[in-house]
Scaffold this motif. Sequence first.
Motif, short mmCIF file in Angstrom:
data_model
loop_
_atom_site.label_atom_id
_atom_site.label_comp_id
_atom_site.label_asym_id
_atom_site.label_seq_id
_atom_site.Cartn_x
_atom_site.Cartn_y
_atom_site.Cartn_z
N VAL A 1 1.03 -0.80 -0.28
CA VAL A 1 -0.27 0.30 -0.24
C VAL A 1 0.80 1.25 -0.38
N VAL A 2 1.88 1.03 0.80
CA VAL A 2 2.89 2.37 1.16
C VAL A 2 3.66 2.90 0.04
N HIS A 3 3.80 1.86 -0.72
CA HIS A 3 4.19 1.71 -2.76
C HIS A 3 3.66 2.41 -3.62
N ALA A 4 2.67 2.32 -3.19
CA ALA A 4 1.78 2.44 -4.43
C ALA A 4 1.04 4.03 -3.69
N LEU A 5 0.77 4.22 -2.54
CA LEU A 5 0.79 5.43 -2.18
C LEU A 5 1.95 6.36 -2.83
N ILE A 6 3.10 6.29 -2.84
CA ILE A 6 4.81 7.02 -3.50
C ILE A 6 4.18 7.12 -4.90
N TYR A 7 3.85 6.07 -5.34
CA TYR A 7 3.44 5.89 -6.58
C TYR A 7 2.44 7.50 -7.52
N LEU A 8 1.64 7.47 -6.34
CA LEU A 8 0.07 8.43 -6.38
C LEU A 8 1.10 9.50 -6.65
N ILE A 9 1.99 9.37 -5.54
CA ILE A 9 2.57 10.71 -5.30
C ILE A 9 3.20 11.77 -6.57
N LEU A 10 4.00 10.42 -6.98
CA LEU A 10 4.46 10.82 -8.34
C LEU A 10 3.58 10.80 -9.22
N SER A 11 2.25 10.48 -9.71
CA SER A 11 1.60 10.45 -10.64
C SER A 11 1.27 11.91 -10.15
N LEU A 12 0.33 12.40 -9.00
CA LEU A 12 -0.18 13.41 -9.02
C LEU A 12 0.30 14.63 -9.24
N LEU A 13 2.17 14.79 -8.68
CA LEU A 13 2.89 15.65 -9.39
C LEU A 13 3.81 16.09 -10.72
N SER A 14 3.43 14.90 -11.66
CA SER A 14 3.70 15.01 -12.69
C SER A 14 2.95 15.60 -13.50
N VAL A 15 0.89 14.72 -12.75
CA VAL A 15 -0.15 16.10 -13.34
C VAL A 15 -0.02 17.44 -12.79
N ALA A 16 0.45 17.90 -12.30
CA ALA A 16 0.64 19.07 -11.75
C ALA A 16 1.75 20.35 -12.86
N VAL A 17 2.92 19.73 -12.90
CA VAL A 17 3.45 19.70 -14.15
C VAL A 17 2.42 19.84 -15.26
#
Lengths: 160, 102
Positions: free
Chosen positions: A25-41
């Motif tokens: 779950v925690v790895h998935a959450l870190i990947y989700l943060i990466l996804s959200l940051l790239s959407v921010a870009v």
Amino acid sequence: MSLLFYLAAFVAVISTVAVILQTNVVHALIYLILSLLSVAVIFYVLGSPFAAVLEAIVYAGAIMVLFLFVIMMLNLGQHTRDQEKKWLSLKGWILPCLLAGVLLFQLVSVLSSYDQNMAPETVGVLEVSALLFGPYVLAVELASILLLAGLISAYHLAKK
Amino acid sequence: METIPTEHGLILAGILFVLGFIGVLTRRNIVFVLMSLEIMLNASGLAFIVAAARWGHAEGQIMFLMILTLAAAEVAVGLGLIIQMYRKFQTVDISVLSEMNG
């Protein structure tokens, strides 16, 4: 700028696939943060700097930290990870992927006939705030009531 | 500065939405289901930002703010429900909830 868009889009899609395929779950959450940051870009490239900053602060910051707190509270551990591995069988994935693929195909085929470029100008905080506290002030009030309701119900639900 | 076609942004939003949709359909861990819902909400926000960039208006960003508020409220309530569910059933498997005959 265009290269930045496609790179960020690539990162967003790959990390989102990683989110739905992860067993931890925690790895998935870190990947989700990466996804959200790239959407921010992507938001920044598309000329919405205010939305980009909010995406980084509120989504990747506040909401994901809330997730992390709850995951730490649940303390899932190795047992859940093994169970997740068992649930991730190929059989359960075929039909949803097929249906979603049909939906995506329809969407792409409709959208590919739409041939227009995006306006390159940036819409900054000033224009957004002027609209937010001008004609859309009622929406802001309703959003605050929604947040208050969420706060009260979260307090009530998480209470012992 | 070269421009980006609008449909590429919309197709990206569609891909992210469909990925979140697959996550909601296939995962049995309720935390993953909530994360996939977040992905779907984020994808719809991306579609609004793409529309805002197409017309050069600020309304798309306002709609994104509303989606952000909705996501925050939804996550707070959803995580409270997950905590309650874990207290009652000691599991995060959503199929145990099927015994709620309601």
